[in-house]
Design a protein around this motif. Structure first.
Motif, PDB file in Angstrom:
ATOM      1  N   ILE A 132      21.331  65.128  57.193  1.00 46.04           N
ATOM      2  CA  ILE A 132      20.429  65.776  56.226  1.00 46.04           C
ATOM      3  C   ILE A 132      21.065  67.097  55.786  1.00 46.04           C
ATOM      4  O   ILE A 132      21.318  67.985  56.607  1.00 46.04           O
ATOM      5  CB  ILE A 132      19.048  66.083  56.866  1.00 46.04           C
ATOM      6  CG1 ILE A 132      18.440  64.827  57.498  1.00 46.04           C
ATOM      7  CG2 ILE A 132      18.105  66.676  55.827  1.00 46.04           C
ATOM      8  CD1 ILE A 132      17.135  65.098  58.269  1.00 46.04           C
ATOM      9  N   ASP A 133      21.307  67.212  54.474  1.00 46.45           N
ATOM     10  CA  ASP A 133      21.927  68.443  53.946  1.00 46.45           C
ATOM     11  C   ASP A 133      21.510  68.617  52.482  1.00 46.45           C
ATOM     12  O   ASP A 133      22.341  68.594  51.582  1.00 46.45           O
ATOM     13  CB  ASP A 133      23.462  68.346  54.068  1.00 46.45           C
ATOM     14  CG  ASP A 133      24.148  69.649  53.688  1.00 46.45           C
ATOM     15  OD1 ASP A 133      23.472  70.692  53.647  1.00 46.45           O
ATOM     16  OD2 ASP A 133      25.371  69.623  53.441  1.00 46.45           O
ATOM     17  N   ALA A 134      20.204  68.760  52.270  1.00 47.32           N
ATOM     18  CA  ALA A 134      19.723  68.910  50.884  1.00 47.32           C
ATOM     19  C   ALA A 134      18.674  70.030  50.845  1.00 47.32           C
ATOM     20  O   ALA A 134      18.817  71.020  51.579  1.00 47.32           O
ATOM     21  CB  ALA A 134      19.162  67.578  50.392  1.00 47.32           C
ATOM     22  N   TYR A 169      32.234  65.839  49.920  1.00 41.47           N
ATOM     23  CA  TYR A 169      33.153  66.158  51.027  1.00 41.47           C
ATOM     24  C   TYR A 169      32.599  65.658  52.360  1.00 41.47           C
ATOM     25  O   TYR A 169      33.293  64.986  53.125  1.00 41.47           O
ATOM     26  CB  TYR A 169      33.403  67.667  51.077  1.00 41.47           C
ATOM     27  CG  TYR A 169      34.369  68.094  52.155  1.00 41.47           C
ATOM     28  CD1 TYR A 169      35.565  67.408  52.364  1.00 41.47           C
ATOM     29  CD2 TYR A 169      34.101  69.202  52.958  1.00 41.47           C
ATOM     30  CE1 TYR A 169      36.453  67.803  53.352  1.00 41.47           C
ATOM     31  CE2 TYR A 169      34.988  69.608  53.944  1.00 41.47           C
ATOM     32  CZ  TYR A 169      36.158  68.911  54.135  1.00 41.47           C
ATOM     33  OH  TYR A 169      37.037  69.300  55.115  1.00 41.47           O
ATOM     34  N   SER A 170      31.339  65.974  52.658  1.00 38.08           N
ATOM     35  CA  SER A 170      30.770  65.498  53.934  1.00 38.08           C
ATOM     36  C   SER A 170      30.680  63.971  53.921  1.00 38.08           C
ATOM     37  O   SER A 170      30.881  63.318  54.947  1.00 38.08           O
ATOM     38  CB  SER A 170      29.400  66.130  54.191  1.00 38.08           C
ATOM     39  OG  SER A 170      28.568  66.006  53.066  1.00 38.08           O
ATOM     40  N   THR A 171      30.410  63.396  52.746  1.00 38.78           N
ATOM     41  CA  THR A 171      30.374  61.931  52.621  1.00 38.78           C
ATOM     42  C   THR A 171      31.719  61.354  53.057  1.00 38.78           C
ATOM     43  O   THR A 171      31.795  60.382  53.817  1.00 38.78           O
ATOM     44  CB  THR A 171      30.132  61.512  51.149  1.00 38.78           C
ATOM     45  OG1 THR A 171      29.228  62.407  50.537  1.00 38.78           O
ATOM     46  CG2 THR A 171      29.645  60.086  51.052  1.00 38.78           C
ATOM     47  N   CYS A 183      22.882  60.094  48.967  1.00 35.83           N
ATOM     48  CA  CYS A 183      21.999  60.278  47.807  1.00 35.83           C
ATOM     49  C   CYS A 183      21.938  61.735  47.382  1.00 35.83           C
ATOM     50  O   CYS A 183      22.125  62.652  48.197  1.00 35.83           O
ATOM     51  CB  CYS A 183      20.609  59.736  48.104  1.00 35.83           C
ATOM     52  SG  CYS A 183      19.659  60.692  49.258  1.00 35.83           S
ATOM     53  N   ASP A 184      21.725  61.920  46.104  1.00 35.98           N
ATOM     54  CA  ASP A 184      21.591  63.269  45.555  1.00 35.98           C
ATOM     55  C   ASP A 184      20.699  63.205  44.315  1.00 35.98           C
ATOM     56  O   ASP A 184      20.673  62.188  43.610  1.00 35.98           O
ATOM     57  CB  ASP A 184      22.956  63.858  45.174  1.00 35.98           C
ATOM     58  CG  ASP A 184      22.952  65.375  45.205  1.00 35.98           C
ATOM     59  OD1 ASP A 184      23.654  65.968  46.038  1.00 35.98           O
ATOM     60  OD2 ASP A 184      22.201  65.985  44.405  1.00 35.98           O
ATOM     61  N   LEU A 185      20.014  64.307  44.103  1.00 40.29           N
ATOM     62  CA  LEU A 185      19.136  64.428  42.944  1.00 40.29           C
ATOM     63  C   LEU A 185      19.953  64.441  41.656  1.00 40.29           C
ATOM     64  O   LEU A 185      19.564  63.884  40.642  1.00 40.29           O
ATOM     65  CB  LEU A 185      18.379  65.757  43.103  1.00 40.29           C
ATOM     66  CG  LEU A 185      17.026  65.964  42.477  1.00 40.29           C
ATOM     67  CD1 LEU A 185      16.094  64.800  42.746  1.00 40.29           C
ATOM     68  CD2 LEU A 185      16.412  67.257  43.011  1.00 40.29           C
TER      69      LEU A 185
END
Ligand SMILES: C[S@@+](CC[C@H](N)C(=O)[O-])C[C@H]1O[C@@H](n2cnc3c(N)ncnc32)[C@H](O)[C@@H]1O
Length: 238
Positions: free
Chosen positions: A119-121, A53-55, A71-73
């Protein structure tokens, strides 16, 4: 009001009740689009895709030709994200990387080229992401960080766990003289930090603008431009 394309993804994420709150709320989403537009960003990096969503909101603010690398884990929510990006006609502006964010950032060129990063992780990684991002952010570019209030817990000296990590991050940012900015109380708190320009950056930007001007006017060398300027300053001859 939530635009339909946003409502669509919000509704689907609501099905994952236990993790739905990870998605940025609407007011913050609108702000992400606005900030991206305001600085005419073309190179955007996001840490923490989740359902995209933020993307999507960052991609919606891109200047023509721009891209978001997110990117995401985990790839667990990738399908939801891609469906939303496609529905919004933004999929071709988004590149996804799966893996630890620190590795993704290290793999990026270590020169200033990013216009905006979000940054949101994992909260314990924020300081490392900040340190990896700053050399890669162009002067005048923005670093945004989510959850910097951590429901108010980050303000307490006895903060523990993620709240302590955010507290340490906030101090780290506050002490960093390369940036100017503030923490705004939207949603769970968001830092907006702008990388300062030094005299060298301003000179280089001025040179680049003059070069663009010469190219646009078809006057491609410094000598040609200077002689044009001299000619423009001379009083008209009778
Ligand atoms: C709060 S959610 C992101 C929400 C998203 N920005 C949005 O607003 O829709 C955090 C995401 O960070 C990811 N994450 C956690 N640790 C990570 C790491 N070390 N590297 C990359 N991504 C990570 C999680 O898998 C999760 O999807």
């Amino acid at each position: 009001m939530i635009p339909p394309k946003h409502a669509d993804i919000t509704a689907r994420v609501a099905a994952y009740i236990e993790v739905a709150e990870m998605q940025v709320p609407h007011a913050q989403a609108v702000l992400l689009t606005l900030l991206t537009k305001l600085i005419r960003a073309t190179t955007v990096v996001e840490i923490g895709t989740f359902t995209g969503y933020s993307t999507l909101c960052l991609a919606a603010g891109l200047a023509p030709g721009g891209t978001v690398t997110t990117c995401d884990l985990t790839s667990d929510y990738h399908e939801i994200a891609v469906r939303a990006w496609e529905a919004a006609n933004l999929a071709d502006r988004i590149h996804t990387v799966h893996g630890p964010a620190a590795r993704t950032l290290r793999d990026m060129p270590s020169v200033p080229h990013i216009d905006l990063a979000f940054i949101d992780a994992d909260k314990t990684g924020y300081v490392e992401y900040w340190d990896l991002l700053l050399p890669r952010i162009r002067p005048g570019g923005l670093v945004l960080a989510d959850n910097v209030l951590y429901a108010g817990e980050a303000a307490a000296p006895e903060a523990a766990g993620n709240a302590a990590a955010i507290r340490a991050f906030n101090r780290h940012v506050h002490a960093d003289t390369r940036v100017e900015g503030l923490l705004i109380p939207v949603a769970d708190g968001m830092t907006i930090a702008r990388k300062k320009e030094d005299a060298g950056d301003r000179r280089r930007a001025g040179k680049a603008r003059r070069r663009q001007c010469r190219i646009r006017s078809g006057c491609r060398t410094d000598d040609q431009r200077d002689s044009d300027l001299r000619a423009a300053r001379r009083p008209p001859t009778q």
